[in-house]
Scaffold this motif. Structure first.
Motif, PDB file in Angstrom:
ATOM      1  N   ASN A  11      42.286  14.538  -4.420  1.00  0.00           N
ATOM      2  CA  ASN A  11      42.865  14.547  -3.080  1.00  0.00           C
ATOM      3  C   ASN A  11      41.682  14.602  -2.129  1.00  0.00           C
ATOM      4  O   ASN A  11      40.874  15.529  -2.208  1.00  0.00           O
ATOM      5  CB  ASN A  11      43.785  15.751  -2.867  1.00  0.00           C
ATOM      6  CG  ASN A  11      44.531  15.662  -1.541  1.00  0.00           C
ATOM      7  OD1 ASN A  11      44.064  15.023  -0.596  1.00  0.00           O
ATOM      8  ND2 ASN A  11      45.688  16.294  -1.454  1.00  0.00           N
ATOM      9  N   ILE A 148      47.730  14.931  -8.160  1.00  0.00           N
ATOM     10  CA  ILE A 148      47.347  15.137  -6.754  1.00  0.00           C
ATOM     11  C   ILE A 148      47.750  16.547  -6.323  1.00  0.00           C
ATOM     12  O   ILE A 148      48.935  16.823  -6.112  1.00  0.00           O
ATOM     13  CB  ILE A 148      48.049  14.101  -5.844  1.00  0.00           C
ATOM     14  CG1 ILE A 148      47.778  12.675  -6.339  1.00  0.00           C
ATOM     15  CG2 ILE A 148      47.623  14.274  -4.390  1.00  0.00           C
ATOM     16  CD1 ILE A 148      48.651  11.608  -5.690  1.00  0.00           C
ATOM     17  N   VAL A 160      47.908  11.763   1.308  1.00  0.00           N
ATOM     18  CA  VAL A 160      48.500  11.295   0.055  1.00  0.00           C
ATOM     19  C   VAL A 160      48.678   9.784   0.108  1.00  0.00           C
ATOM     20  O   VAL A 160      48.387   9.072  -0.854  1.00  0.00           O
ATOM     21  CB  VAL A 160      49.852  11.990  -0.214  1.00  0.00           C
ATOM     22  CG1 VAL A 160      50.519  11.419  -1.455  1.00  0.00           C
ATOM     23  CG2 VAL A 160      49.643  13.486  -0.372  1.00  0.00           C
ATOM     24  N   LEU A 164      47.077   7.090  -2.460  1.00  0.00           N
ATOM     25  CA  LEU A 164      47.916   6.168  -3.230  1.00  0.00           C
ATOM     26  C   LEU A 164      47.514   4.713  -2.987  1.00  0.00           C
ATOM     27  O   LEU A 164      47.607   3.883  -3.894  1.00  0.00           O
ATOM     28  CB  LEU A 164      49.399   6.381  -2.890  1.00  0.00           C
ATOM     29  CG  LEU A 164      49.972   7.717  -3.376  1.00  0.00           C
ATOM     30  CD1 LEU A 164      51.403   7.889  -2.891  1.00  0.00           C
ATOM     31  CD2 LEU A 164      49.906   7.834  -4.895  1.00  0.00           C
ATOM     32  N   ASP A 165      47.036   4.403  -1.774  1.00  0.00           N
ATOM     33  CA  ASP A 165      46.495   3.058  -1.512  1.00  0.00           C
ATOM     34  C   ASP A 165      45.284   2.789  -2.411  1.00  0.00           C
ATOM     35  O   ASP A 165      45.126   1.695  -2.964  1.00  0.00           O
ATOM     36  CB  ASP A 165      46.063   2.925  -0.040  1.00  0.00           C
ATOM     37  CG  ASP A 165      47.263   2.823   0.903  1.00  0.00           C
ATOM     38  OD1 ASP A 165      48.382   2.566   0.406  1.00  0.00           O
ATOM     39  OD2 ASP A 165      47.068   3.007   2.117  1.00  0.00           O
ATOM     40  N   VAL A 167      44.640   4.284  -5.287  1.00  0.00           N
ATOM     41  CA  VAL A 167      45.150   4.166  -6.662  1.00  0.00           C
ATOM     42  C   VAL A 167      45.676   2.746  -6.896  1.00  0.00           C
ATOM     43  O   VAL A 167      45.418   2.132  -7.937  1.00  0.00           O
ATOM     44  CB  VAL A 167      46.267   5.205  -6.923  1.00  0.00           C
ATOM     45  CG1 VAL A 167      47.034   4.898  -8.215  1.00  0.00           C
ATOM     46  CG2 VAL A 167      45.674   6.613  -6.980  1.00  0.00           C
ATOM     47  N   HIS A 168      46.382   2.213  -5.909  1.00  0.00           N
ATOM     48  CA  HIS A 168      46.928   0.851  -6.013  1.00  0.00           C
ATOM     49  C   HIS A 168      45.793  -0.170  -6.193  1.00  0.00           C
ATOM     50  O   HIS A 168      45.877  -1.069  -7.031  1.00  0.00           O
ATOM     51  CB  HIS A 168      47.746   0.544  -4.755  1.00  0.00           C
ATOM     52  CG  HIS A 168      48.262  -0.856  -4.715  1.00  0.00           C
ATOM     53  ND1 HIS A 168      49.331  -1.282  -5.477  1.00  0.00           N
ATOM     54  CD2 HIS A 168      47.842  -1.940  -4.018  1.00  0.00           C
ATOM     55  CE1 HIS A 168      49.543  -2.575  -5.246  1.00  0.00           C
ATOM     56  NE2 HIS A 168      48.659  -2.996  -4.363  1.00  0.00           N
ATOM     57  N   VAL A 180      50.131   7.593 -11.860  1.00  0.00           N
ATOM     58  CA  VAL A 180      50.181   8.835 -11.083  1.00  0.00           C
ATOM     59  C   VAL A 180      51.135   9.779 -11.804  1.00  0.00           C
ATOM     60  O   VAL A 180      52.326   9.494 -11.939  1.00  0.00           O
ATOM     61  CB  VAL A 180      50.668   8.578  -9.639  1.00  0.00           C
ATOM     62  CG1 VAL A 180      50.719   9.898  -8.865  1.00  0.00           C
ATOM     63  CG2 VAL A 180      49.745   7.594  -8.927  1.00  0.00           C
ATOM     64  N   TYR A 206      57.175   9.474  -1.113  1.00  0.00           N
ATOM     65  CA  TYR A 206      56.288   8.693  -1.977  1.00  0.00           C
ATOM     66  C   TYR A 206      56.873   8.413  -3.348  1.00  0.00           C
ATOM     67  O   TYR A 206      56.233   7.794  -4.178  1.00  0.00           O
ATOM     68  CB  TYR A 206      54.936   9.405  -2.106  1.00  0.00           C
ATOM     69  CG  TYR A 206      54.243   9.487  -0.781  1.00  0.00           C
ATOM     70  CD1 TYR A 206      53.721   8.349  -0.180  1.00  0.00           C
ATOM     71  CD2 TYR A 206      54.153  10.687  -0.099  1.00  0.00           C
ATOM     72  CE1 TYR A 206      53.106   8.413   1.058  1.00  0.00           C
ATOM     73  CE2 TYR A 206      53.534  10.767   1.141  1.00  0.00           C
ATOM     74  CZ  TYR A 206      53.013   9.624   1.714  1.00  0.00           C
ATOM     75  OH  TYR A 206      52.407   9.688   2.940  1.00  0.00           O
ATOM     76  N   LEU A 208      57.304  10.329  -5.863  1.00  0.00           N
ATOM     77  CA  LEU A 208      56.392  10.882  -6.876  1.00  0.00           C
ATOM     78  C   LEU A 208      57.057  12.063  -7.567  1.00  0.00           C
ATOM     79  O   LEU A 208      57.815  12.810  -6.953  1.00  0.00           O
ATOM     80  CB  LEU A 208      55.108  11.384  -6.216  1.00  0.00           C
ATOM     81  CG  LEU A 208      54.173  10.341  -5.608  1.00  0.00           C
ATOM     82  CD1 LEU A 208      53.022  11.048  -4.914  1.00  0.00           C
ATOM     83  CD2 LEU A 208      53.646   9.394  -6.671  1.00  0.00           C
TER      84      LEU A 208
END
Length: 258
Positions: A11, A148, A160, A164-165, A167-168, A180, A206, A208
């Protein structure tokens, strides 16, 4: 890829108990019988310090592994918490710049993990720096999953979304198998409606998983690093220690397909 379960804890927002979570989950997994390696990828070296090792006393660190090609087995330290550590020092702050112009920089952590395969770790936990730079991308490229940690006191949603962007992008370019695993709520005060709302909103916004149980707020967490141990050793019966044990058990269950 390595047969170890490689998990990045990331994070880019500071103050979310990221390092505490790495140390505590690592100790909990070790308690449950796993061979665990923690990798400190934060130039502030908080994880290294919190496990009773003074970064200033170290001649070799993860910096030499990532930028000089040193065999990571030469740098690994056994700690009293039952986990091994690939330690960091302030030198790691230079690694970001050193790696920027390096071909294959996204793969430096993955290479280190693969070099450690003969040591037979069940788990390798990567403590990412509080940024979305080269080291975090390299950690995500090496990992099978990402957790996260998220502070439940404030609506830190935007962070977050940015993570996540990243991670993408990592999934698209360097590590298609990255998943994730979920958000780990930390510094949780179940008495406040606000904290409960933050949890619900994150899950909805999200889509998640939220890892259970949330890690409660406790002064014991602040005291543990000064003692050079995780909270599982300094305060065994503490609710926070118990919560980390339960989260570790559910992570382990996930890898067994439970």
């Amino acid at each position: 890829m390595s047969s170890s379960q490689v998990l990045a804890v990331a994070n880019q927002k500071g103050g979310v108990a990221k390092t505490t979570s790495v140390a505590s989950l690592g100790a909990a997994l070790a308690e449950q019988g796993s061979r665990v390696l923690l990798v400190d990828l934060d130039p502030q070296a908080c994880l290294t310090f919190s496990l009773g090792i003074d970064p200033e006393d170290l001649e070799l660190s993860v910096h030499h592994v990532l930028t000089k090609g040193l065999d990571p087995a030469e740098v690994v330290i056994e700690t009293e918490d039952g986990v091994d550590l690939l330690p960091a020092t302030i030198e790691l702050a230079r690694a970001e710049a050193d790696l920027l112009t390096r071909t294959g920089r996204e793969y430096v952590v993955r290479s280190a993990v693969e070099d450690l395969e003969p040591r037979g770790y069940d788990w390798i936990l990567l403590d990412c720096p509080p940024s979305l730079g080269v080291l975090t991308v390299a950690a995500l490229t090496a990992a099978g999953g990402v957790v996260i940690p998220l502070q439940c006191e404030t609506l830190s949603h935007r962070g977050v979304g940015q993570l996540l962007d990243t991670v993408h992008d990592v999934r698209r370019f360097t590590n298609r198998s990255l998943e994730v695993w979920g958000v780990l709520p930390t510094l949780y005060d179940g008495r406040t409606r606000h904290a409960r709302t933050v949890l619900e909103t994150i899950s909805e916004t999200y889509d998640l998983d939220v890892l259970d149980p949330p890690i409660p707020k406790s002064i014991r967490f602040a005291e543990a690093p000064a003692a050079g141990h995780s909270i599982l050793r300094t305060s065994r019966g503490n609710k926070g220690a118990q919560a980390y044990r339960e989260v570790a058990a559910s992570l382990a269950g996930r890898t067994r397909g439970a």
